[in-house]
Design an enzyme around this catalytic site. Sequence first.
Site, short mmCIF file in Angstrom:
data_model
loop_
_atom_site.label_atom_id
_atom_site.label_comp_id
_atom_site.label_asym_id
_atom_site.label_seq_id
_atom_site.Cartn_x
_atom_site.Cartn_y
_atom_site.Cartn_z
N TRP A 43 -2.75 -2.86 -1.44
CA TRP A 43 -2.53 -4.54 -1.52
C TRP A 43 -3.47 -4.67 -0.65
O TRP A 43 -3.23 -5.33 0.19
CB TRP A 43 -1.07 -4.01 -1.77
CG TRP A 43 0.03 -5.48 -2.26
CD1 TRP A 43 -0.13 -5.57 -3.15
CD2 TRP A 43 -0.14 -6.84 -1.13
NE1 TRP A 43 0.17 -7.16 -3.49
CE2 TRP A 43 0.56 -8.30 -2.63
CE3 TRP A 43 -0.56 -7.70 0.47
CZ2 TRP A 43 0.89 -9.02 -1.68
CZ3 TRP A 43 -0.14 -8.17 0.60
CH2 TRP A 43 0.11 -9.54 0.00
N HIS B 227 17.36 -37.49 -4.90
CA HIS B 227 16.67 -37.60 -3.72
C HIS B 227 15.04 -37.49 -3.77
O HIS B 227 14.31 -37.16 -2.60
CB HIS B 227 17.00 -36.45 -2.35
CG HIS B 227 18.70 -38.08 -2.36
ND1 HIS B 227 19.30 -38.98 -1.81
CD2 HIS B 227 20.04 -36.58 -2.48
CE1 HIS B 227 20.45 -38.87 -1.51
NE2 HIS B 227 20.96 -37.60 -2.33
N GLY C 139 -0.59 -0.29 6.30
CA GLY C 139 -0.60 -1.60 8.01
C GLY C 139 -2.04 -2.54 7.71
O GLY C 139 -2.60 -2.67 7.11
N LYS D 238 6.17 -4.18 -3.85
CA LYS D 238 7.85 -4.45 -3.83
C LYS D 238 8.59 -4.09 -3.08
O LYS D 238 9.25 -4.62 -2.31
CB LYS D 238 8.20 -2.63 -4.85
CG LYS D 238 9.84 -2.62 -4.38
CD LYS D 238 10.21 -3.40 -5.72
CE LYS D 238 12.07 -3.10 -5.69
NZ LYS D 238 12.60 -4.20 -6.24
N GLU E 185 8.91 -15.80 -10.22
CA GLU E 185 8.36 -13.97 -10.00
C GLU E 185 7.42 -13.13 -10.42
O GLU E 185 6.46 -12.81 -11.03
CB GLU E 185 8.77 -13.80 -8.81
CG GLU E 185 9.79 -12.69 -9.25
CD GLU E 185 10.32 -11.42 -7.97
OE1 GLU E 185 9.78 -10.99 -7.58
OE2 GLU E 185 11.49 -11.39 -8.29
N LYS F 62 13.57 -15.35 -9.63
CA LYS F 62 13.26 -14.37 -10.93
C LYS F 62 12.60 -15.04 -11.55
O LYS F 62 11.23 -14.24 -11.78
CB LYS F 62 14.63 -13.83 -11.21
CG LYS F 62 15.75 -13.19 -11.00
CD LYS F 62 15.03 -11.76 -10.41
CE LYS F 62 14.35 -11.72 -9.72
NZ LYS F 62 14.88 -11.19 -7.89
N GLU G 72 17.82 -17.96 -6.78
CA GLU G 72 18.04 -16.40 -6.93
C GLU G 72 17.42 -16.68 -8.34
O GLU G 72 16.40 -15.64 -8.68
CB GLU G 72 19.24 -15.51 -6.98
CG GLU G 72 18.43 -13.79 -7.56
CD GLU G 72 17.61 -13.43 -6.96
OE1 GLU G 72 17.08 -13.63 -5.53
OE2 GLU G 72 17.44 -11.97 -7.55
N CYS H 277 0.40 -0.95 0.03
CA CYS H 277 0.08 0.29 0.02
C CYS H 277 1.24 0.98 0.30
O CYS H 277 1.61 1.22 0.53
CB CYS H 277 -0.80 0.48 1.40
SG CYS H 277 -1.96 -1.84 1.32
N ARG I 260 5.14 -0.17 -6.51
CA ARG I 260 5.52 -0.93 -4.90
C ARG I 260 4.31 -2.43 -5.30
O ARG I 260 4.56 -2.80 -4.06
CB ARG I 260 4.91 -0.08 -3.91
CG ARG I 260 5.62 1.09 -3.73
CD ARG I 260 4.88 1.81 -3.13
NE ARG I 260 5.13 2.13 -1.32
CZ ARG I 260 6.35 1.89 -0.55
NH1 ARG I 260 7.19 2.53 -0.69
NH2 ARG I 260 6.39 1.07 0.87
O1 M6R Z 1 13.39 -4.99 0.48
P1 M6R Z 1 13.66 -6.35 0.70
O2 M6R Z 1 15.38 -6.99 0.60
O3 M6R Z 1 13.58 -6.90 2.30
O4 M6R Z 1 12.89 -7.74 -0.14
C1 M6R Z 1 12.96 -9.11 0.41
C2 M6R Z 1 12.23 -9.83 -0.75
O5 M6R Z 1 10.69 -8.74 -0.63
C3 M6R Z 1 12.40 -8.93 -1.88
O6 M6R Z 1 13.72 -9.81 -2.17
C4 M6R Z 1 11.58 -10.38 -3.68
O7 M6R Z 1 11.98 -11.23 -2.90
C5 M6R Z 1 11.85 -9.47 -4.36
N1 M6R Z 1 10.56 -8.59 -5.02
C6 M6R Z 1 12.17 -10.84 -5.23
O8 M6R Z 1 12.90 -9.63 -6.40
#
Ligand code: M6R
Length: 600
Positions: free
Chosen positions: A73, A500, A100, A595, A484, A481, A477, A2, A27
């Site tokens: 959100w 396994h 919040g 974000k 998401e 990527k 990672e 939000c 965001r």
């Molecule tokens: O702002 P932060 O690094 O604490 O955020 C953590 C995760 O929410 C963030 O890395 C999220 O996994 C990303 N969207 C990944 O690309």
Amino acid sequence: MCGIVGYIGNEDAKEILLKGLEKLEYRGYDSAGIAVMGQDDVHVFKEKGRIADLREIVDVTLSATTGIGHTRWATHGVPSKSNAHPHQSASGRFTLVHNGVIENYELLKQQYLMDIPMKSDTDTEVVVQLIEVNVNKGLSVEEAFSQTLKVLKGSYAIGLLDNENPDVIYVAKNKSPLLVGIGEDFNVIASDAMAMLQVTDQFVELMDQEIVLVKKEGVTIKNLQGDVIERAPYTAQLDASDIEKGTYPHFMLKEIDEQPLVIRKIIQQYQNDNGELTIDPEIVDAVNESDRIYIIAAGTSYHAGLVGKQFIEKLAEVPVEVHIASEFGYNIPLLSAKPLFIFISQSGETADSRAVLVQIKKLGHKSLTITNVPGSTLSREADYTLLLHAGPEIAVASTKAYTAQLAVLAILAEVTAKSTGKDVSLDLIRELGIAANAMETLCDEKEQIEQMASEYVQTTRNAFFIGRGIDYYVCLEGALKLKEISYIQAEGFAGGELKHGTIALIEEGTPIIALATQESVNLSIRGNVKEVVARGANPLIISMKGLEMEGDRFVIPEVHELLTPLISVVPLQLFAYYAALHRDCDVDKPRNLAKSVTVE
Ligand code: M6R
């Protein structure tokens, strides 16, 4: 997640609010709204979907110089017009936006609002209704606002309008970020300075549980006891061009391309006049005095932490544990006698990480935040901060922040190691420079990666990333990527672990992306690739120069073996980007994601 904006001044509030909300789009949100004070009444416009949809329904002829706005959100109640903010009290006198989560909203409803018909399913509506109930009991608006805040449990950043007093926006926060922006003959509020850079770069930080009256002529901050607090504004160190896409089609691509520059900037920022890498001695002492480091993070930052563990253990020789913030908070492991907590967070606002920080502070432990955002909550509340200097990261998928986190963690490890006279064979400035050059080379090879993405993932349901050692962490990672932004189910696995269980998922044509950048495990990861190929998988091997073998699809330039994650992640970021493009996905704003994840 939000976002909040607010404006009180002489200009057209609607346009300033809408532009501000557009800056917060990155965001992640699912609905949006604004409320503006017209001549006669407050006018509320809200819509499910994008700000562009909201723009369509805003009455452009309306003249208004005060208002609040919000991107939502969904947490309580589905994304819909009725659940979108702003929310209004029963009589319509009060209008409110909130970021919040109000944890005790059900209880508050039962205790105080049984006679009030609710218009939404949100926790937020309870707040605005309660303010009106308190005013109806005879309290002034400020008293009613303050009384209401006292009974709220959870997190909030709030902007409130009162129909009967159009000269003020009432503001408060607890745990959720909110800033007041200062201008001449106007003032603004924003959950992120970026939203209001269009009108000011002067911002005042707010502290939890303060009440703030924002008027055109000035801002009054009061603490819980009602005492007025003086606080000087700071200048937001943001360049408006940093938050524009320029000629790029997406922020993600721009941010991938910015990585070599970011690494070079980090080297500069952490170099002293003698050209040596340096870090605040207090931080170095804190690492040296600790008997164990606990890295706490989420998502991509957690993956950076896994690589950081290798740096710190190998160079500084301090044991490191890496924990997912949302797990750690509810299941604190047996801690060592002298722990140091390192919070890695691009945004510095991740609620899961902050919840851990609050707990470990109560236990009296020291903390360091590694973040991209100076003045962010995690930065303010930890004992020490190291900045990433990556510039604003707008795309939801984190790219340049990840490689910046790796570079800063490497510097921390190297400087600490040298401070105790350890023989560090690695010349980090030189090696990071080589890594930056290698990144640049990779960014020039987009066509090849685009071709691979189109071949491998256009129709697939899933994809597996495999690697060993440090490559495994990069695979986690790379998989994050891809999933998401392209919505392909993608998972990273340790190469040796496939047999396994996971190997049961391999079918004819299943894409397997394998990383082979480590000499010590080069042959074993290739053995794992053979195992899956024998079962029909379609392999894509990314190796490093010097370790390449016949059939490898992509070879990255040679860099120091400890720093390979900085480089090997780049083709994976680009692979995810092009896969998402080929599948027509909204690259910068993937569905359901935010974000900055400011709820636990
Ligand atoms: O702002 P932060 O690094 O604490 O955020 C953590 C995760 O929410 C963030 O890395 C999220 O996994 C990303 N969207 C990944 O690309």
